[in-house]
Design an enzyme around this catalytic site. Structure first.
Site, PDB file in Angstrom:
ATOM      1  N   HIS A 147      39.397  30.434  42.053  1.00 60.16           N
ATOM      2  CA  HIS A 147      39.680  31.673  42.787  1.00 60.16           C
ATOM      3  C   HIS A 147      38.485  32.099  43.643  1.00 60.16           C
ATOM      4  CE1 HIS A 147      41.641  35.762  43.010  1.00 60.16           C
ATOM      5  NE2 HIS A 147      40.392  36.097  43.276  1.00 60.16           N
ATOM      6  N   GLU A 148      37.333  32.199  43.018  1.00 58.81           N
ATOM      7  CA  GLU A 148      36.152  32.678  43.747  1.00 58.81           C
ATOM      8  C   GLU A 148      35.718  31.675  44.819  1.00 58.81           C
ATOM      9  OE1 GLU A 148      35.433  35.696  43.516  1.00 58.81           O
ATOM     10  OE2 GLU A 148      36.366  36.187  41.599  1.00 58.81           O
ATOM     11  N   HIS A 158      37.552  32.487  47.948  1.00 57.87           N
ATOM     12  CA  HIS A 158      36.891  33.547  48.707  1.00 57.87           C
ATOM     13  C   HIS A 158      35.659  32.988  49.431  1.00 57.87           C
ATOM     14  CE1 HIS A 158      39.316  36.813  47.323  1.00 57.87           C
ATOM     15  NE2 HIS A 158      38.931  36.755  46.068  1.00 57.87           N
TER      16      HIS A 158
HETATM   17 ZN   LIG Z   1      39.804  37.806  44.478  1.00 59.51          ZN
END
Ligand SMILES: [Zn+2]
Length: 630
Positions: free
Chosen positions: A419-420, A423
């Protein structure tokens, strides 16, 4: 959820992506034997020295900023004089913003390595102060531009081609001009801003400072003083009596604040409505969405589509009740995993390997950059004494991204890494392609980048599960994630609509109103098999999100968008992957809705939302058949 904000030219700009807490926060603050930072190998630490090699370099930029900040003053009152004047002011402002970004992020990343270190507390304080001074020095720019009319700005853009980089920014400002008041009226609103923050400040003081959750006794007779972390851990545990005790104690502890909470939330709604009316919006929703140019219909369509498709969620609750073997299923039974004993552990090295294998469908370039990120000091992996909690991605325009993890070998840690990194790569690509003024992401688009990774990875892990139990654990995790990131956020949004509409239609709010409204909506979402305890309907009054109106729906639309994009990528749709890679290099140089259309998803249509609900229904069916197979 964790957020650090740094101000910038055009309002509060969040450089740190706030990821919603799905399920339950990682626990570490109270665990024993947490290593010191010096015990961790360098390869598992981020390299903050890539921003500044040492404190002298930081001081040098700090001095430069201090000396150059007053240069902005020379432009005050002169922006409308010539295109060159406007251009030079905007360029200077951007260049100072880039420096403050580095000063600020460096100081707070260093502080988050170990929050006990006073030298970085001090550095953070200095960064925050100069950031605030910069904001003050820039504060004339936006009002002066807004005093010009569109024809004049168009003439400027025509006369000086170097201004073209700012043309979307100027267009977006002009778009919102109808809601800007006279100089005198704006001054009154600005002076009242501290008062307008009072409801949120009061709520935070109750929530973080005054409120105590209470004490319970476990089956060994040991007293447990409840903290939020311990409470969530108990709710995930298999000791039902302890869960019930903890729930009852916590709900009871809130009761003494019941009328205060109701008055505080009511005051926050009054504030929202005051600003919406004063700025000539038809509703609080319209006012909240206008900054991103999102039509209110997107929110209404989201809520309507979910309301029309609640059966799979009801089915999940029935399945839970059946599998747990309870006559009555309460809210404190909702977080227990289906097969806690079968949860696997993943070392960080295993997690990296799995994520890289799982993300193969994202293409060679993406994987290459992903691997580079894993090995180039982007990530601070392990929990250490004094380190910041949770997980986040942050960085500056000129630095590589930084990811803070507290990797603890759990399945959720593996997904947090994916997830990170979503980003991080979004920032990495956008910083390369976009000029500074558009390099950031809005929340509306940011979670798409991160969640697409998770969806693609999950597909791989489900397909490669070694046995039935592993598959059940994965399905359970996935279903809980969709429940938390999608359904719960839509449920919250429906509550926000109901309480704002009450105020907008001239009605009054009270603790009873908030409780009944929350109870009715929650019961509708979860269906007849969930029994909401007598005090569990107070939740609507103790959720901090509601003090910042209408933003949690963006987690739901982001999730649905990511699901649709990931489905295209997994189907081998080359154009779909190209559109995603293009999206990843986009910041705010277009309206958020248009950015998502370029990525392949039009949220004016219910398709993305309906696909997510259909996926959820399939996952619940699959889980049910595996569990009932015996
Ligand atoms: Zn997030």
């Amino acid at each position: 959820m964790k957020q650090k904000q740094i101000s910038s030219l055009f309002g509060a700009l969040c450089l740190l992506l706030a990821c919603i807490v799905v399920g339950l926060p990682t626990l570490h603050a109270e665990s024993e034997g947490v290593p010191q930072r010096s015990d961790i190998e360098d390869q598992y630490k981020w390299k903050v020295e890539d921003i500044y090699p040492n404190l002298d370099a930081w001081e040098s930029d700090f001095a430069y900023l201090t000396d150059n900040l007053p240069r902005l003053e020379a432009f005050q009152g002169h922006l409308a004089e010539s295109p060159e004047m406007l251009l030079h002011c905007l360029s200077l402002s951007d260049s100072l913003d880039i420096i403050i970004g580095n000063l600020y992020v460096y100081a707070f990343l260093k502080l988050d390595e170990d929050n006990r270190r006073s030298e970085f507390q001090e550095l953070g304080g200095r960064a925050a102060t100069i950031n605030s001074n910069l904001g003050t020095a820039q504060s004339f720019i936006q009002p002066e531009i807004l005093e010009m009319d569109k024809a004049k700005l168009d003439g400027f853009l025509e006369a000086n081609k170097d201004l073209a980089v700012y043309s979307f920014l100027l267009e977006d400002l002009m778009r919102q001009k109808a809601h800007i008041l006279s100089t005198e009226e704006e001054a009154i609103l600005a002076a009242a801003s501290a008062i307008s923050r009072a409801p949120q400040r009061i709520f935070t003081m109750i929530d973080d400072a005054d409120h105590k959750l209470g004490t319970i006794v476990d089956s060994n007779g040991e007293k447990i003083e409840l903290t939020r972390g311990r409470y969530y851990k108990i709710l995930e545990g298999t000791d039902r009596d302890l869960r019930r005790q903890a729930n009852d104690t916590v709900q009871n502890s809130w009761k003494q604040y019941l009328n205060t909470l109701s008055a505080t939330l009511g005051a926050s709604l009054d504030k929202d409505y005051f600003y919406a009316k004063t700025r000539k919006y038809n509703s609080c929703l319209e006012s909240a969405l206008d900054g991103d140019a999102i039509p209110p219909s997107v929110v209404h369509n989201l809520v309507d589509a979910v309301n029309a498709n609640l059966a799979p969620l009801h089915k999940l609750i029935s399945l839970r009740k059946k599998m747990l073997g309870y006559d009555t299923l309460y809210t404190y039974d909702l977080s227990v995993p289906f097969l806690p004993e079968s949860e696997k552990e993943y070392t960080y090295e295993e997690a990296k390997k799995t994520v890289l294998k799982g993300l193969k469908p994202m293409g060679k370039q993406y994987l290459k950059d992903f691997e580079k990120g894993l090995g180039s000091g982007w990530i601070d992996v392990f929990e250490t004494e004094g380190k910041g909690s949770g997980g986040y991605c942050w960085g500056t325009y000129t630095s590589h991204p930084y990811i803070l993890l507290n990797f603890n070998n759990k399945l959720e840690d593996l997904f947090t890494l994916a997830h990170e990194m979503g980003h991080a790569l979004n920032a990495y690509y956008a910083n390369q392609r976009e000029p500074y003024v558009y390099h950031n992401q809005t929340l509306f688009t940011a979670e798409v980048a991160s969640t697409t990774n998770e969806a693609v990875l999950m597909k791989y892990m489900l397909a490669n599960a070694k046995d039935k139990n592993e598959k059940i654990v994965l399905l359970d995790y996935y279903i809980r994630q969709i429940r938390g990131t999608f359904f719960t956020q839509v449920m919250f949004t429906e509550f926000e609509l109901a309480i704002h509409e009450r105020i907008e239609s001239g009605g009054a709010v009270s603790a009873d109103f908030f409780r009944t409204t929350y109870r009715d909506i929650m019961q509708k979402y979860y269906g007849p098999d969930l029994v909401i305890g007598p005090d569990n309907d107070m939740s609507g009054m103790k959720i901090g999100h509601f003090y910042r109106q209408y933003y949690v729906f963006k987690y739901a639309t982001g999730y649905a968008t990511a699901q649709m994009i990931s489905q295209k990528i997994l189907e081998g749709d080359k154009a779909g992957l190209d559109a995603f890679m293009n999206f990843m290099a986009t910041g705010t140089s277009k309206y958020p809705m248009d950015i998502l259309v370029d990525a392949g998803v039009d949220l004016n249509s219910p398709e993305a939302v309906e696909r997510t609900i259909a996926l959820f229904a399939d996952l619940v069916d699959e889980l049910e058949s595996l569990l009932l197979e015996g």
